[in-house]
Design a protein around this motif. Structure first.
Motif, PDB file in Angstrom:
ATOM      1  N   UNK A 164      31.212  36.753 -11.658  1.00 58.43           N
ATOM      2  CA  UNK A 164      31.088  35.344 -12.028  1.00 58.43           C
ATOM      3  C   UNK A 164      31.742  35.065 -13.384  1.00 58.43           C
ATOM      4  N   UNK A 165      32.212  33.833 -13.519  1.00 54.85           N
ATOM      5  CA  UNK A 165      32.817  33.416 -14.788  1.00 54.85           C
ATOM      6  C   UNK A 165      31.776  32.728 -15.674  1.00 54.85           C
ATOM      7  N   UNK A 166      30.750  32.190 -15.047  1.00 52.26           N
ATOM      8  CA  UNK A 166      29.644  31.604 -15.790  1.00 52.26           C
ATOM      9  C   UNK A 166      28.397  31.663 -14.933  1.00 52.26           C
ATOM     10  N   UNK A 167      27.270  31.338 -15.537  1.00 53.20           N
ATOM     11  CA  UNK A 167      26.002  31.597 -14.849  1.00 53.20           C
ATOM     12  C   UNK A 167      25.806  30.699 -13.620  1.00 53.20           C
ATOM     13  N   UNK A 168      26.457  29.528 -13.586  1.00 54.14           N
ATOM     14  CA  UNK A 168      26.291  28.629 -12.442  1.00 54.14           C
ATOM     15  C   UNK A 168      26.849  29.211 -11.154  1.00 54.14           C
ATOM     16  N   UNK A 169      27.831  30.086 -11.297  1.00 52.76           N
ATOM     17  CA  UNK A 169      28.488  30.609 -10.095  1.00 52.76           C
ATOM     18  C   UNK A 169      27.574  31.503  -9.258  1.00 52.76           C
ATOM     19  N   UNK A 170      26.442  31.922  -9.829  1.00 54.60           N
ATOM     20  CA  UNK A 170      25.493  32.694  -9.022  1.00 54.60           C
ATOM     21  C   UNK A 170      24.988  31.857  -7.840  1.00 54.60           C
ATOM     22  N   UNK A 171      24.962  30.532  -8.036  1.00 53.45           N
ATOM     23  CA  UNK A 171      24.561  29.626  -6.949  1.00 53.45           C
ATOM     24  C   UNK A 171      25.436  29.857  -5.734  1.00 53.45           C
ATOM     25  N   UNK A 172      26.746  29.958  -5.983  1.00 58.35           N
ATOM     26  CA  UNK A 172      27.707  30.143  -4.901  1.00 58.35           C
ATOM     27  C   UNK A 172      27.469  31.474  -4.209  1.00 58.35           C
TER      28      UNK A 172
END
Ligand SMILES: Nc1ncnc2c1ncn2[C@@H]1O[C@H](COP(=O)(O)OP(=O)(O)OP(=O)(O)O)[C@@H](O)[C@H]1O
Ligand SMILES: [Mg+2]
Lengths: 255, 310
Positions: A164-172
């Motif tokens: 991931x590039x940032x923590x939000x991408x864990x959602x994906x």
């Protein structure tokens, strides 16, 4: 070797100390979520469903619920929590000034996730046994299964952390990998009648093998076959995912 | 002392981050008991160099040996003998002061029966004992900084690496920390310190290394650096209009150097009589006359200010 282990153990103890500080908040979802599932699916939906695999629906979903605890515990610990420790809290940077190195940090992470998965799975299993939703004969195997599933799914979380590039991408990652793994694991319905590519894909999922083995254990059916097929597949996948996770995360700690 | 006795030997050490060259061929040796200051502008490569020394960062080239060991293959044995104050605090915010320090003492292999006593002593020295049971989240910035210093000393290291240890400290606490550093130095501990405070470097270090863009620009005792680069005295004027007069004066007295900075205009001359002669000639009184100092040297070497264009 002994020193590597004892230093890794201390890293795991650090995570336990932090976890313990907020024990109730950390443990309650593990107990409450499967309970809700059991009530809604097992008893609610179950009233409309005839027997599945010769079992009442509550008994059908019970093993999968115990195993899914390991999946979620491990994935969240090794994605969000690990990522926060790595990038926001800088915990590892401080630890790396002590005799502990990147290897010990990673081993510590694995020790912690296995123990956490064992503990959480045991609690749910105990709950299922107490309420009579499963056979108890082989229930002592469940913590080991939980630990192994936790290891494999934790490794997935670590791999995600390295991507991931940032923590939000864990959602994906969650929507594209974890959710499908969860729904197509045989936890809610047998996947043997599914379209063949889906079945084929499921075979690559450590969670599918975990759920299947859990069903052999808690339905007390053909344990030998379950261990031979799903046990060995789970071991192999755990080893593979663990190795990939190690190779990908080590450079994040040593750059 | 020969190469064999050196605690740290670095030869043509390099570190690249992709295309960026963070450390570009650093060669130096540090002898036991030395207190060495590593100075340089932001991004010079100080922290990167330090990271390689204790094995937290792999090198891209060159050779490095610490206590005769290679940090790349044997960082564990090196780190048993090194204490590090990291530039960022990196404290476990959810823990209390006591918990955090005990945990790090365990990480560093302090014997269990020693931990309690050692933590207490160091907290007392850093005037933090009243915060022992406070959560780290509840500490002020300077208190956290002090705690990081405590953390670095827990294992009674032979080499102490301090990466900007006094940033954010109030003057009283800064003196407290200096006192501790001098005490450690007295006891024979080797110290590698980075700082952006020149007074700190001058007071604590007998040797200063000035880095810029990954390279070593200077390596000498503080006095020698001043003598070599900025000998003499500086007169400083707040009024920039004096500038022209000064340039005119210097065209006839080339021993001096003029420079402009944010606070006005300055002139450096070889000695006090030279300064007085200049002042009486231009008939303007300077705000300050002072001996040239390390800051002047730093600005000159790293490309800003006093005589850097001279
Ligand atoms: N992990 C990293 N990835 C990429 N570049 C980095 C990394 N760490 C440092 N750098 C780069 O390397 C160079 C040297 O950085 P370093 O932190 O060593 O400087 P420094 O001398 O400690 O500066 P400061 O006084 O600001 O602390 C900088 O250009 C920085 O941007
Ligand atoms: Mg730095």
């Amino acid at each position: 070797m002994l020193e590597t282990f004892s230093l890794s153990w201390r890293v795991a103890v650090r995570h336990w100390l932090i976890f313990r500080k907020d024990l109730f908040a950390n443990v309650s979802p593990t107990i409450i979520d499967p309970t809700l599932f059991l009530i809604c699916l097992g008893l609610g939906l179950g009233a409309y469903v005839n027997q599945v695999e010769g079992l009442s629906y509550a008994r059908y979903v019970a093993p999968g619920l115990a195993v899914s605890t390991a999946l979620f515990t491990a994935f969240f610990e090794c994605s969000y929590n690990f990522y926060v420790r790595l990038t926001f809290e800088n915990i590892y940077k401080a630890i790396l000034t002590t005799p502990i190195g990147p290897r010990e940090i990673l081993f510590g992470e694995f020790i912690w996730i296995v123990l956490k998965g064992m503990g959480m799975t045991s609690m749910v299993t105990l709950w299922l046994v107490v309420f009579g939703f499963c056979h108890w004969e082989y229930a002592l195997l469940m913590p080991i299964l939980g630990g192994l599933v936790s290891f494999a799914c934790g490794a997935l979380g670590l791999i995600a952390s390295s991507l991931v590039k940032n923590i939000n991408q864990f959602q994906t990652v969650y929507s594209l990998v974890i959710s499908p793994m969860f729904f197509f694991s045989g936890i809610f319905f047998p996947i043997k009648d599914l379209f063949w590519p889906l079945r084929w894909l499921a075979n690559l999922s450590p969670f599918y093998h975990g759920v299947s083995l859990g069903q052999h254990i808690l339905w007390a059916r053909e344990l030998g076959v379950g261990l031979a097929i799903h046990g060995s597949a789970l071991l192999a996948l755990s080893f593979l995912l663990g190795a990939i996770a190690y190779r990908r995360v080590h450079p994040l700690l040593y750059k | 002392m020969g190469e064999k006795d050196a605690i740290l030997i670095s030869k043509e050490l390099k570190k690249n981050y992709g295309k960026l060259v963070a450390v570009d061929g650093v060669s130096l040796e540090i002898q036991p008991g030395q207190c060495v200051g590593l100075l340089g502008p932001n991004g010079a490569g100080k922290s990167t160099f330090i990271g390689m020394v204790y094995g937290a960062t792999p090198r891209s080239g060159g050779e490095l040996s610490v206590f005769g060991l290679d940090p790349q293959t044997n960082s564990r044995d090196i780190k048993k003998r090194v204490g590090v104050v990291t530039q960022e605090d990196c404290l476990d915010e959810a823990m209390t002061v006591q918990e955090n320090m005990s945990m790090f003492a365990r990480f560093s292999g302090v014997p269990s029966h020693e931990i309690e006593r050692r933590v207490r002593k160091l907290l007392e020295f850093m005037a933090l004992d009243h915060k022992r049971d406070a959560s780290i989240r509840a500490l002020s910035g300077g208190m956290k900084r002090r705690l990081v210093f405590v953390r670095a000393l827990l294992a009674q290291p032979e080499l102490i690496i301090l990466d900007e240890p006094t940033t954010g400290l109030d003057p009283a606490v800064r003196h407290l920390l200096w006192e501790k550093v001098l005490e450690l130095k007295e006891a024979g501990t080797t110290i590698l310190l980075t700082t952006h405070y020149m007074d700190e470097a001058e007071r604590l270090c007998e040797r200063l290394i000035i880095m810029d863009q990954g390279k070593i620009r200077e390596d000498a005792p503080p006095r020698e650096l001043i003598e070599r680069h900025c000998p003499g005295y500086v007169a400083h004027f707040r009024n920039r209009e004096v500038g022209n007069t000064l340039h005119h004066y210097l065209s006839e007295h080339p021993e001096g150097v003029v420079y402009e900075d944010s606070a006005g205009v300055g002139v450096r001359g070889p000695d006090l009589p030279w300064i007085s002669a200049m002042v009486s000639k231009i008939e303007t009184a300077p705000e300050v006359v002072r001996p040239a100092n390390l800051e002047d040297v730093f600005l000159k070497i790293t490309g800003r200010g006093l005589g850097s264009h001279a």
